[in-house]
Structure formats: C-alpha cells, structure tokens
Enzyme design. Structure first.
Site, short mmCIF file in Angstrom:
data_model
loop_
_atom_site.label_atom_id
_atom_site.label_comp_id
_atom_site.label_asym_id
_atom_site.label_seq_id
_atom_site.Cartn_x
_atom_site.Cartn_y
_atom_site.Cartn_z
N ARG A 58 0.02 -1.27 0.34
CA ARG A 58 -0.14 0.11 0.11
C ARG A 58 0.78 1.46 0.05
O ARG A 58 -0.18 2.14 -0.37
CB ARG A 58 -0.79 0.13 1.40
CG ARG A 58 0.34 0.02 2.58
CD ARG A 58 -0.93 0.16 3.91
NE ARG A 58 -0.34 -0.53 4.70
CZ ARG A 58 -0.97 -0.64 6.03
NH1 ARG A 58 -2.39 -0.49 5.84
NH2 ARG A 58 -0.37 -0.77 6.91
N GLU A 100 -4.18 -0.55 -1.92
CA GLU A 100 -4.73 -1.51 -0.88
C GLU A 100 -5.12 -3.14 -0.74
O GLU A 100 -5.48 -3.22 -2.36
CB GLU A 100 -6.38 -1.01 -0.39
CG GLU A 100 -5.98 0.40 0.34
CD GLU A 100 -5.13 0.11 2.14
OE1 GLU A 100 -5.69 -0.89 2.45
OE2 GLU A 100 -4.46 0.83 2.62
N ASP A 194 5.53 -24.84 3.04
CA ASP A 194 6.18 -24.48 4.81
C ASP A 194 7.36 -24.78 4.59
O ASP A 194 7.98 -25.72 4.02
CB ASP A 194 5.15 -25.78 5.44
CG ASP A 194 5.93 -26.25 6.77
OD1 ASP A 194 7.28 -26.68 7.22
OD2 ASP A 194 4.96 -26.86 7.63
N HIS A 195 7.88 -23.95 4.60
CA HIS A 195 9.46 -24.03 4.51
C HIS A 195 9.83 -24.78 4.84
O HIS A 195 11.56 -25.21 4.34
CB HIS A 195 10.04 -22.28 5.15
CG HIS A 195 10.10 -21.83 6.73
ND1 HIS A 195 9.31 -21.64 7.15
CD2 HIS A 195 12.00 -22.01 6.33
CE1 HIS A 195 10.41 -21.14 8.29
NE2 HIS A 195 11.87 -21.63 7.84
N GLU A 233 16.00 -22.92 19.39
CA GLU A 233 16.43 -21.75 19.09
C GLU A 233 17.35 -20.13 19.32
O GLU A 233 16.57 -20.54 21.49
CB GLU A 233 15.20 -20.76 18.09
CG GLU A 233 14.57 -21.30 17.10
CD GLU A 233 13.26 -20.09 16.15
OE1 GLU A 233 13.84 -19.41 16.82
OE2 GLU A 233 12.87 -20.80 15.54
N HIS A 258 6.00 -27.02 10.98
CA HIS A 258 7.32 -27.44 10.62
C HIS A 258 7.28 -28.88 11.32
O HIS A 258 7.83 -29.27 10.34
CB HIS A 258 7.88 -26.16 11.02
CG HIS A 258 8.41 -24.79 10.54
ND1 HIS A 258 7.45 -24.67 9.15
CD2 HIS A 258 7.80 -23.74 11.03
CE1 HIS A 258 7.08 -23.17 9.34
NE2 HIS A 258 7.64 -22.99 10.43
N LYS A 359 12.29 -21.12 21.55
CA LYS A 359 13.23 -19.74 21.85
C LYS A 359 13.96 -19.37 23.32
O LYS A 359 13.94 -20.06 24.11
CB LYS A 359 11.83 -18.85 22.04
CG LYS A 359 11.10 -19.24 20.98
CD LYS A 359 11.25 -18.83 19.24
CE LYS A 359 10.04 -18.30 17.99
NZ LYS A 359 11.27 -18.02 17.25
N1 NDP Z 1 8.82 -11.95 8.46
C1 NDP Z 1 9.28 -13.77 7.96
O1 NDP Z 1 10.36 -14.26 8.71
C2 NDP Z 1 8.14 -14.76 8.28
C3 NDP Z 1 7.14 -14.45 7.40
N2 NDP Z 1 5.80 -15.47 7.74
C4 NDP Z 1 4.45 -14.35 7.56
O2 NDP Z 1 4.60 -14.15 5.82
C5 NDP Z 1 3.19 -12.44 6.13
C6 NDP Z 1 4.06 -11.59 5.63
O3 NDP Z 1 4.78 -11.30 6.87
P1 NDP Z 1 6.37 -10.10 7.13
O4 NDP Z 1 6.44 -9.61 5.94
O5 NDP Z 1 6.91 -10.55 8.40
O6 NDP Z 1 4.58 -9.06 7.86
P2 NDP Z 1 5.36 -7.27 7.36
O7 NDP Z 1 4.28 -6.69 8.35
O8 NDP Z 1 6.49 -7.31 7.73
O9 NDP Z 1 4.73 -6.51 5.74
C7 NDP Z 1 3.62 -6.84 5.73
C8 NDP Z 1 3.05 -6.28 4.41
O10 NDP Z 1 1.79 -6.34 4.15
C9 NDP Z 1 1.05 -5.11 3.70
N3 NDP Z 1 -0.05 -4.42 3.87
C10 NDP Z 1 -0.35 -4.78 5.61
N4 NDP Z 1 -1.14 -3.52 5.27
C11 NDP Z 1 -1.86 -3.33 3.65
C12 NDP Z 1 -3.26 -3.27 3.36
N5 NDP Z 1 -3.79 -3.09 4.18
N6 NDP Z 1 -3.11 -2.89 1.63
C13 NDP Z 1 -1.88 -3.37 1.31
N7 NDP Z 1 -0.69 -4.19 1.87
C14 NDP Z 1 -0.42 -4.51 3.12
C15 NDP Z 1 2.69 -3.92 3.82
O11 NDP Z 1 2.18 -2.89 3.07
P3 NDP Z 1 2.50 -1.16 3.61
O12 NDP Z 1 4.81 -1.64 4.11
O13 NDP Z 1 2.59 -0.78 2.50
O14 NDP Z 1 1.99 -0.83 4.84
C16 NDP Z 1 3.72 -5.06 3.53
O15 NDP Z 1 4.26 -5.28 2.24
C17 NDP Z 1 3.10 -13.67 7.57
O16 NDP Z 1 1.96 -14.40 7.04
C18 NDP Z 1 3.86 -14.06 8.50
O17 NDP Z 1 3.14 -14.83 9.15
C19 NDP Z 1 5.99 -17.15 7.79
C20 NDP Z 1 7.36 -17.33 7.77
C21 NDP Z 1 8.23 -16.13 8.27
O1 LIG Z 2 8.06 -20.38 10.14
C1 LIG Z 2 8.71 -19.51 11.27
O2 LIG Z 2 9.72 -20.07 11.82
C2 LIG Z 2 11.39 -19.96 12.24
C3 LIG Z 2 12.62 -20.66 12.29
O3 LIG Z 2 12.37 -21.14 10.85
P1 LIG Z 2 13.74 -21.36 10.62
O4 LIG Z 2 13.94 -22.00 9.59
O5 LIG Z 2 15.05 -20.19 10.99
O6 LIG Z 2 14.44 -22.41 11.55
C4 LIG Z 2 10.69 -19.38 13.53
O7 LIG Z 2 11.70 -18.37 14.35
C5 LIG Z 2 9.15 -18.34 13.47
O8 LIG Z 2 8.52 -18.22 14.93
C6 LIG Z 2 8.36 -18.74 12.43
O9 LIG Z 2 7.06 -18.14 13.09
#
Ligand code: NDP
Ligand SMILES: O=C1O[C@H](COP(=O)(O)O)[C@@H](O)[C@H](O)[C@H]1O
Length: 511
Positions: A58, A100, A194-195, A233, A258, A359
């Site tokens: 967004r 959005e 599921d990574h 972790e 996982h 953790k």
């Molecule tokens: N981060 C990680 O390592 C991991 C994440 N995940 C999963 O991946 C998903 C994303 O996580 P993560 O990247 O950390 O999340 P972030 O909070 O870092 O990013 C969220 C994203 O969604 C966008 N966004 C939020 N609200 C809106 C909206 N209303 N309209 C459009 N865009 C929007 C944000 O855009 P803007 O910046 O423009 O607001 C941003 O790009 C989650 O489901 C999480 O559980 C799974 C495994 C690992």
């Molecule tokens: O999905 C998740 O995985 C990470 C751990 O991933 P790894 O590849 O670094 O082992 C975990 O830390 C996080 O809480 C969980 O949401």
C-alpha cells in the site's frame, strides 16, 4: 533395473515462465527471503527466462524506490553474495503495484498490468500469486483475485496461489480459510507453504529412508526404541516479533506445521510413487494416526509448556519472555513446548516420539534422532562398562546439515574395551557447495506445478485437530489446566521436559 512406468514421476517438470505477484511486497518476508531466493535462482541460472516480479503493497513507491530497498537487503542476506551484473539484469524484471488489499479497483488495475506484461513478453500469461501478508488479509486477497478474474487459468496458462503461514489459528479457522481458498482456486493450484519442507535435509529424509536398502528394514518398532525431534532457537522476540508470537506460542507457531511435517516424513509408509498426492497421502495418514491427547489429564502427562525467565544466551544477558517487547507481562503463551507422541499404526506401535521446540535455548539447531534398540548384551555385557549405548542415527536439519550414525567400536589396543564412535556425513564437505534456501526450491516447484513439498488441505486440518485438543486443555480455566513451567533463558528447557522422557527410561539427546 529402472522402472520405465515411473520415469514421468521421478523426473521433475520444468519451472515455467510466469509473473510472480507478491502481496506484502514491502514486508520483511519479501525483503529477507522471497526476493533473495528469486535472485539466487537467477544467479544459479535456474529462474525461467521471462519471469516478472510484481510487488503489491500500500505504500507509495516508484519501481526505482522499490528496487533500491530490495537491493539494500539483498546485499546483506543473499546466499550467493551480491553480483552486480546479475542483479542489474534481474532487477529489470521487478515492478511495484500500489494498492490496498481491500480495494477491488486495485485488483482490476493489477489484471490490466499483468495483461500488459504478458503482451510485452509476447509469451505465456502464467501467474503465480504469493500471499505474504498478515493472515487477516488472506480472505480479502483471495476473494478480490477471484473478483478480478485472476484466479482463472486461461489460454492454456495457469494461475496458482501460494499461501503463507499461519494457515489458521485452530481447526475452525483453517477449515474456513480452506473453504475460501477452494472456492477461489482449485486445490491443484493451491500451494500452502511450509518452508521446513523446502530445507535440503528435510527433502533428503525420503531419499535416506527409501533409496538405501539398509535403513527401511529396521525402520519400525521391532528395532527402533524412540525418535526425537528437537528444534532449538537462541533468538527470542527480536524485531517486534512478540506481538504476533504472544498470540500464537510455540505449539501453533512451529509444531502444528513444521515439526508435524518433519514427523510425517520420518514416520510415513513408502509412497506408491513420488507424485505430490502419492507422498501426501502417506504423510496425512501419520498425522491422522497420532493418539489424541484429548483430556487435561492426558495433556498434563504428555505435554510440557514453558516460558523462559531472564538469563544469558551466547554470553549476553536477555530478558524473560514476559518482559519482551510487545509481550503481555501476564502472558500465558508458551515459548517452549515438549511433547510425547504415539502413532497408532502397525509400524510404530509402542514407539514414543518426542518433540521439543523453544526460543532462547542455548543455540540454533534442528535435528531428528532415531534411537535404535540395544544389541543383545550376551557377548559384551560382562565387560567393564558393558555395552556403551545403542545405535543412534542423527539427521541434522540445520545448521551444518548432515547425517551421522553412532556405532559401538573396539578401542584399539590389546584388551577388549568398547566405545561409541560416529560416522558423519556433512553436506558442506561432501557436496562442496551451500544448499539452496528453502524458499528457492519451493518457488521453483510452484512454477513447475509440483506440490509435493507443500501441505495439502487434509494435512493442515488433521494437524489442527491434534493441536486443538492441547490448546483447549491449556486454556480451560481452573486448577485442572496443565501448568506453565519456567526455565532460565540459555538453558535447555524446564526439568519437567526431562521428566517426560524419564517416565519411559529415556533422556533428551545432548546437542
Ligand atoms: N517475516 C518472516 O520471516 C516470516 C513471515 N511469514 C509470514 O509471512 C507473512 C508476512 O510477514 P512479514 O513480511 O513479516 O510482514 P510485514 O508486516 O513485514 O509486512 C506486511 C506487508 O503487508 C503490507 N500491507 C499491510 N496492510 C496492507 C494493506 N491494507 N494493503 C496493502 N498492503 C498491506 C505491508 O505494506 P506497507 O509496508 O505498504 O504497509 C507490507 O508489505 C505473514 O503471514 C507471516 O506470518 C512466515 C514465515 C517467516
Ligand atoms: O515459521 C517460523 O520459523 C522460524 C524458524 O525458521 P528457521 O528456518 O529459521 O528454522 C521461527 O523462528 C518462527 O517463529 C516461525 O514463525
């Protein structure tokens, strides 16, 4: 002799050119994992030519600003290092689409943009939608994709969707999300990521078991005493993670997905073939065969939950779980969980499986250890010290991926004395190159239409059924609710987790 009828199932289909649309493109996952994974594939020459990446979020951003942000992080995290030449060509394929998630008009514009890209490419209009947003937007994004007609395969091209975790927070929410997914995309076009299934060693589990004649005959309750899965972790709630984590906890965050996936790969029967459904049919049977811990008494006997208190990890002092940023000071969310599981199948009758995840443990390490029954002691029990333990096969998922086998050997010398020794295989030294990141393999598989390493609807729901009983027991009010334990950050978890194994005469493997 090779079986000609199975060749189509063994050789992987090729990843096809497509547009990859990432929802949540300015987020952490996109920057730290997804774009670096696509870039690494480009470095290795594995990315199909003509792949375009369209980031959807967004914030107001130009293509140039979006690309600059991605480059900054790619320089820090990419497995392949940052190659200026590859990056400058790769980055041309990246574009930004501001909208959005809840705005129908934004999806109409997206559809037009994708048509334009297809015309420019002069090629096929395959589309891969990657939902990397917070879970509360999953439904909106799926419904709006359908509203804009983007869920439909057309002109011989495909439209697939990858859905990130968490896939629901319990059985009811997962079932509801599955209904939305299945009324917008066909199951065959749905990739629940599921990574852990993309990790190299997890993929090697099936090869280890079914491509080596020595293991499978022993892989059952006649020869195996117990199996342990540890996922440790050292990190806590850094980077604002506490807000999400405190609503989830170790059981839902890691075990439901996982670790039960790893368990199913370890315990499944040989599939009839390597097709996605062939493998997933066998995996789901394992999860379905888990004995249910469906009363508070059973949960208290078989599951331990805990929280870390302030301590030291890697010599650095760290706060307790309840003092972490964005965590409720009276939180009853577990940062640690240990479970004793039984799989009620012919193969595993009576064999306990132990899983622990936490953790702020002393280090980051994930491994599976298979503990074999001891050899009959008739010959060596009379020696001083007797038979020093039994065979243990350890599959190191991360770090230092590899497999080791603990054996008993004679100590060189003139007298007969025994000692355990280790045969060790390290990926890094045997293959001489780093393994691809899990997301690399999984993105490529989705482009190839291979869902083997993605969770199917029934797997996700069966796993939630098992988890829900435990969550329910924990959250019921009163004295009957199984207790929350405590342990010092930087230690290996609460003593109650040791006692869980002691009741069977076992102990956790030391990592
Ligand atoms: N981060 C990680 O390592 C991991 C994440 N995940 C999963 O991946 C998903 C994303 O996580 P993560 O990247 O950390 O999340 P972030 O909070 O870092 O990013 C969220 C994203 O969604 C966008 N966004 C939020 N609200 C809106 C909206 N209303 N309209 C459009 N865009 C929007 C944000 O855009 P803007 O910046 O423009 O607001 C941003 O790009 C989650 O489901 C999480 O559980 C799974 C495994 C690992
Ligand atoms: O999905 C998740 O995985 C990470 C751990 O991933 P790894 O590849 O670094 O082992 C975990 O830390 C996080 O809480 C969980 O949401």
């Amino acid at each position: 002799m090779s079986n000609p009828f199975r060749e189509d199932l063994v050789s992987r289909t090729r990843p096809e050119p497509c547009s990859v649309v990432i929802f949540g493109a300015t987020g952490d996952l996109t920057h730290r994992k997804l774009v670096p994974a696509l870039y690494n594939l480009a470095v290795d020459g594995e990315l199909p030519p003509g792949v375009k990446i369209l980031g959807f979020a967004r914030r107001e951003k130009s293509d140039e600003e979006f690309r600059a942000g991605l480059e900054e992080l790619n320089r820090k995290v990419s497995r392949s290092g940052h190659d200026e030449e590859v990056w400058s060509s790769f980055v041309q394929s990246i574009h930004y689409h501001r909208s959005e998630f809840t705005d129908a008009e934004g999806y109409q514009r997206l559809a037009e943009r994708l048509d334009e890209i297809d015309r420019e490419r002069g090629g096929k209009g395959n589309r891969l939608f990657y939902i990397a947003s917070a879970p509360e937007f999953f439904d909106d994004i799926l419904e709006h994709l359908k509203g804009a007609g983007l869920n439909q395969a057309k002109d011989g091209c495909w439209a697939r969707v990858i859905v990130e975790k968490p896939f629901g927070t319990d059985l009811a929410t997962a079932q509801r999300l599955n209904q939305v997914v299945n009324r917008t995309f066909e199951e065959k076009d749905t990739y629940r990521i599921d990574h852990y299934l993309g990790k190299e060693t997890a993929q090697n589990l099936m090869v280890l078991r079914f491509a080596n004649a020595i293991f499978e005959p022993l892989w059952n309750s006649n020869h195996i005493e117990q199996i342990q899965i540890t996922c440790a972790e050292n990190l806590g709630m850094e980077g604002g993670r506490g807000g999400y984590y405190d609503k989830s906890g170790a059981l839902r965050d890691m075990v439901q997905n996982h670790l039960l996936q790893l368990l199913s790969l370890v315990a499944m029967e040989p599939p009839t073939d390597l097709s996605a459904d062939g493998v997933r049919d066998e995996k789901v049977k394992v999860i379905r065969s888990l004995r249910q811990w469906d009363t508070p008494e059973k949960v208290a006997r078989n599951v331990v939950r805990g929280q870390y208190t302030a301590g030291h990890v890697d010599g650095v002092s760290v706060p307790g779980y309840r003092e972490e940023d964005r965590v409720d000071p009276e939180s009853m969310t577990e940062s640690y969980v240990a479970l004793r599981l039984l799989i009620d199948t012919w193969r595993w009758s009576g064999v306990p499986f132990y899983i622990r995840m936490g953790k702020r443990l002393p280090k980051k390490a994930t491994e599976i250890s298979v503990h074999f029954k001891p050899a009959p002691g008739v010959l060596f029990n009379a020696l001083p010290g007797g038979l020093p333990g039994s065979n243990v096969l350890v599959i190191r998922i991360q770090p230092d991926e590899g497999i080791s086998l603990r054996m008993v050997s004679k100590i060189p010398g003139t007298s007969l004395r025994l000692e355990p020794v280790k045969m060790d295989f390290h990926y890094a030294t045997s293959f001489g190159k780093s393994s691809p990141e899990a997301y690399e393999r999984l993105l490529l598989d989705a482009m190839a239409g291979d869902a083997t390493l993605f969770a199917r609807r029934d797997e996700v729901e069966e796993a939630w059924k098992f988890i829900d009983h435990i969550e329910h027991a924990w959250h019921q009010a009163g004295d009957e609710a199984p207790a929350m334990t405590e342990f010092v950050a930087g230690s290996w978890g609460p003593k109650e987790a040791d006692e869980l194994l002691k009741q069977d005469g076992h102990e956790w493997r030391r990592l």
